[in-house]
Design an enzyme around this catalytic site. Structure first.
Site, PDB file in Angstrom:
ATOM      1  N   HIS A   1      -1.068  -0.094 -10.565  1.00 17.27           N
ATOM      2  CA  HIS A   1      -1.779  -0.846  -9.531  1.00 17.27           C
ATOM      3  C   HIS A   1      -2.424  -2.098 -10.126  1.00 17.27           C
ATOM      4  CE1 HIS A   1      -3.976  -0.298  -5.405  1.00 17.27           C
ATOM      5  NE2 HIS A   1      -3.584  -1.555  -5.606  1.00 17.27           N
TER       6      HIS A   1
ATOM      7  N   GLU B   1      -4.373   8.001  -7.121  1.00 10.97           N
ATOM      8  CA  GLU B   1      -4.508   7.225  -8.349  1.00 10.97           C
ATOM      9  C   GLU B   1      -5.703   7.720  -9.156  1.00 10.97           C
ATOM     10  OE1 GLU B   1      -4.545   3.015  -7.594  1.00 10.97           O
ATOM     11  OE2 GLU B   1      -2.736   3.089  -6.359  1.00 10.97           O
TER      12      GLU B   1
ATOM     13  N   ARG C   1       0.856  -1.180   0.000  1.00  8.84           N
ATOM     14  CA  ARG C   1       0.000   0.000   0.000  1.00  8.84           C
ATOM     15  C   ARG C   1       0.895   1.234   0.000  1.00  8.84           C
ATOM     16  NH1 ARG C   1      -3.621  -2.799  -1.338  1.00  8.84           N
ATOM     17  NH2 ARG C   1      -5.652  -3.132  -0.340  1.00  8.84           N
TER      18      ARG C   1
END
Length: 349
Positions: free
Chosen positions: A312, A293, A264
């Site tokens: 991601h 993001e 994370r």
């Protein structure tokens, strides 16, 4: 026994229902289904996921009517739908909460703990993330992505910022920060490749690692940062781990060392990483998770020549997420049989 399940845009409520029916509870099961933004596109649903990852279980709407349904429920199964404090407060008989994902941002774990309700989860994409983590080690240390980019931009680059340090992966020592399910899978892969693995995790029993057939040397946090050629992060986000990887720790790394993050973004201090890379304090980094993001167009990360960035996608395979309710079923059944589970996030004895 009453089991409430909540499907969403990524995990079908029908799969959660089937998994619920296959729990070994030794009594007749009644399942009540709810939907949480199941009609959204994958792209639109990502906004809900980001809201949860940033703000937790209280940052998003809960399914209509679920608090009433939970009053007499025994088990609640979700994917990423919120399990809020209000929901837990309304669940007078609840004996178990199951989430078919690794992150616990969507569950008010402290509220469940106060009610002595066990929370069980699964790392639905552990194998894909472990594969991707090792792939990033290769990509960053051997400039795979940078060479690709140079060709796409009409160049034929043969020299890169880490030229002074390039060598084979087997000659590196990899330091893992966190030895949960994914961390152990990464170690298993590195063991198979003949890579020396050291690790920091204050909650791990060294004997258990031996019993699992893993060749990992446990060390102190500072030792790992000083000795490793590649640091790979595998911690959950908690109050204690938020910004845990800071300028002090990065400053302990060798100038030839690399930092990998597929966990994370919040566990890593963004400014500390950027400053270290800009100053060439470390050889490079590779990250799949970001503080915002999509990554903003003005981010300094986009100007660096010593970092590999991916969108991601470490856990993004066609089978990992849809199959997660059945992984959760297996973990819960194992918990029912043994009374303990490595995938229990609270109330551990």
């Amino acid at each position: 026994m009453k089991i409430v399940v909540v499907g969403d845009a990524l995990v079908a409520s029908s799969d959660l229902e089937k998994a619920a029916q296959e729990l070994n509870v030794n009594e007749e099961v009644q399942v009540e289904k709810f939907e949480w933004y199941s009609d959204l596109s994958k792209e639109a649903f990502q906004e809900k996921i980001l809201a949860i990852e940033k703000g937790g279980s209280e940052a998003v709407e809960i399914p209509a009517g679920i608090c009433e349904a939970l009053v007499d429920a025994d088990i609640l199964l979700v994917h990423i739908a919120p399990v809020s404090k209000k929901m837990i407060a309304s669940a007078k008989k609840l004996r178990l909460i199951g989430a078919s994902r690794g992150g616990m941002e969507n569950v008010a774990v402290e509220a469940a703990t106060e009610r002595k309700i066990p929370v069980i989860h699964v790392i639905r994409n552990a194998e894909p993330v472990a594969d991707f983590t090792v792939a990033l080690m290769y990509a960053e240390t051997r400039n795979i992505a940078r060479a690709h980019l140079s060709i796409k931009n009409g160049r034929w680059d043969k020299g890169f910022s880490n030229d002074a340090y390039k060598t084979t992966l087997a000659k590196h020592t990899v330091g893992l920060i966190g030895l949960g399910y994914i961390g152990k899978l990464v170690a298993k892969r590195l063991n198979g490749l003949g890579v020396k693995v050291i690790a920091y995790d204050p909650f791990i029993d060294p004997k258990k690692l031996v019993d699992e057939g893993l060749d990992i040397e446990l060390k102190g946090l500072h030792e790992v940062f000083r000795e490793a050629d590649i640091i790979s992060l595998h911690m959950r986000v908690t109050k204690e781990t938020t910004n845990m990887i800071n300028a002090e720790l990065i400053g302990m790394m060798k100038p030839s060392a690399y930092l990998i993050n597929t966990a994370r973004a919040a566990v890593l201090d963004e400014s500390a990483l950027i400053n270290a890379l800009e100053a060439k304090q470390i050889a490079g980094a590779a990250i799949d998770v970001f503080w915002e993001e999509p990554i903003p167009s003005h981010s300094p990360l986009l100007t660096l020549d010593n970092i590999t960035l991916t969108t991601h996608i470490a856990g993004d395979t066609i089978d990992a997420i849809p199959h997660s309710p059945y992984l959760l079923r297996d973990v819960i059944n194992d918990y029912f049989e043994k009374g303990v589970s490595d995938m229990q996030v609270n109330l551990k004895s």
